[in-house]
Design an enzyme around this catalytic site. Structure first.
Site, short mmCIF file in Angstrom:
data_model
loop_
_atom_site.label_atom_id
_atom_site.label_comp_id
_atom_site.label_asym_id
_atom_site.label_seq_id
_atom_site.Cartn_x
_atom_site.Cartn_y
_atom_site.Cartn_z
N ARG A 102 69.11 140.22 55.31
CA ARG A 102 67.67 140.81 55.11
C ARG A 102 67.72 141.30 56.49
O ARG A 102 68.31 141.45 57.38
CB ARG A 102 67.03 139.12 55.60
CG ARG A 102 65.64 140.20 55.52
CD ARG A 102 64.64 138.12 56.18
NE ARG A 102 63.77 138.84 56.68
CZ ARG A 102 62.36 138.87 56.64
NH1 ARG A 102 62.02 138.37 54.81
NH2 ARG A 102 60.98 138.94 57.36
N THR A 106 63.11 146.28 57.69
CA THR A 106 62.52 146.54 56.19
C THR A 106 62.57 145.81 55.69
O THR A 106 61.47 145.79 54.83
CB THR A 106 63.24 147.97 55.40
OG1 THR A 106 64.43 146.94 55.63
CG2 THR A 106 63.87 148.90 56.21
N ASP A 198 62.00 131.21 59.17
CA ASP A 198 63.96 131.69 58.51
C ASP A 198 64.30 130.07 57.55
O ASP A 198 64.56 129.36 59.16
CB ASP A 198 64.46 131.96 59.34
CG ASP A 198 65.08 133.62 59.02
OD1 ASP A 198 65.23 134.36 59.04
OD2 ASP A 198 66.74 132.21 58.28
N ASP A 201 67.36 129.95 59.74
CA ASP A 201 67.58 129.63 60.84
C ASP A 201 67.34 127.55 61.50
O ASP A 201 68.22 127.87 62.73
CB ASP A 201 66.70 130.70 61.52
CG ASP A 201 66.75 132.06 62.70
OD1 ASP A 201 68.51 132.46 61.95
OD2 ASP A 201 66.40 132.83 62.51
N1 URA Z 1 63.23 134.07 54.29
C1 URA Z 1 62.91 133.21 54.95
O1 URA Z 1 63.84 131.85 55.66
N2 URA Z 1 62.03 132.88 55.24
C2 URA Z 1 60.85 133.64 54.50
O2 URA Z 1 59.81 133.17 55.05
C3 URA Z 1 61.06 134.24 54.21
C4 URA Z 1 62.29 134.98 53.74
#
Ligand code: URA
Length: 207
Positions: A102, A106, A198, A201
């Site tokens: 990601r 953006t 995330d 993470d």
């Molecule tokens: N990806 C993630 O890991 N968490 C989110 O809230 C959105 C996209």
């Protein structure tokens, strides 16, 4: 598009563990694995079976197996935490891989890996990705699958944003969604609220 919300007290308990910001990486991975088991179980509830003739210790018996085990496709990085448990549920399944990062400025998907069979006609496909946020990574993956003739795609997710569900619906692709919760919204950085942060993470530590 069919949206199947897995609404079960055990699924809610695991999801609460995942949402809790004090949950450490190991406990987060364990809760994701447990929840994946429930999601895959529900996703296969109506799967066609084929008859297998066996002998019990007492007599002949016509049992069952999955007629067509789905191809499992984890979307890296976050989907990695779902594939081992999904594969344990369907040990005969084959596994493909898609990698999408990601772009944090953006929020656009940046594809970096695609390892899939050439022809997916008549093979169900389960895409494993815990978070359906904007839908960008999922749509990228679905487009790779449709380009290989897939017509039976299930997105197996933990949390979805309404925006991601709408994006899948608008796409018109042959997909259904199996998910533990549809949350309120995306924030201005495209994170799901209330969400769980995330998912990559939370499993593996920050990049
Ligand atoms: N990806 C993630 O890991 N968490 C989110 O809230 C959105 C996209």
């Amino acid at each position: 598009m069919q949206v199947q919300i897995v609404d079960h007290p055990l699924a809610a308990a695991r999801l609460t563990t995942m949402r809790d910001k004090t949950t450490d990486n190991a406990a987060f991975r364990a809760a994701l694995s447990d929840l994946t088991q429930m999601l895959v179980y529900e996703a296969l509830a109506d799967a066609p079976t084929a008859t297998v003739s066996i002998e019990t210790p007492l007599t002949a018996f016509d049992g069952a197996r999955l007629a067509t085990p789905p191809l499992l496709v984890p979307v890296l990085r976050a989907g990695l935490g779902m594939v081992e448990q999904a594969h344990a549920m369907v040990p005969e399944a084959h596994v493909g891989f898609v990698g999408v990062a990601r772009d944090e400025t953006t929020a656009e998907p940046v594809p970096y890996l695609e390892s899939l069979p050439d022809d997916l006609a008549s093979l169900p496909v389960f895409v494993l990705d815990p978070m359906l946020a904007t839908g960008g990574s999922m749509l990228h993956t679905i487009e790779l699958l449709v380009a290989r003739n897939a017509t039976d795609i299930t997105a197996v997710c933990v949390v979805a944003a309404p925006e991601g569900v709408a994006a899948l619906e608008r796409s018109g692709h042959p997909v259904r969604l199996v998910v533990a919760a549809v949350d309120e919204r995306l924030d201005e950085t495209a994170y799901i609220v209330p969400g769980l942060g995330d998912a990559g993470d939370r499993q593996f530590g920050p990049r």
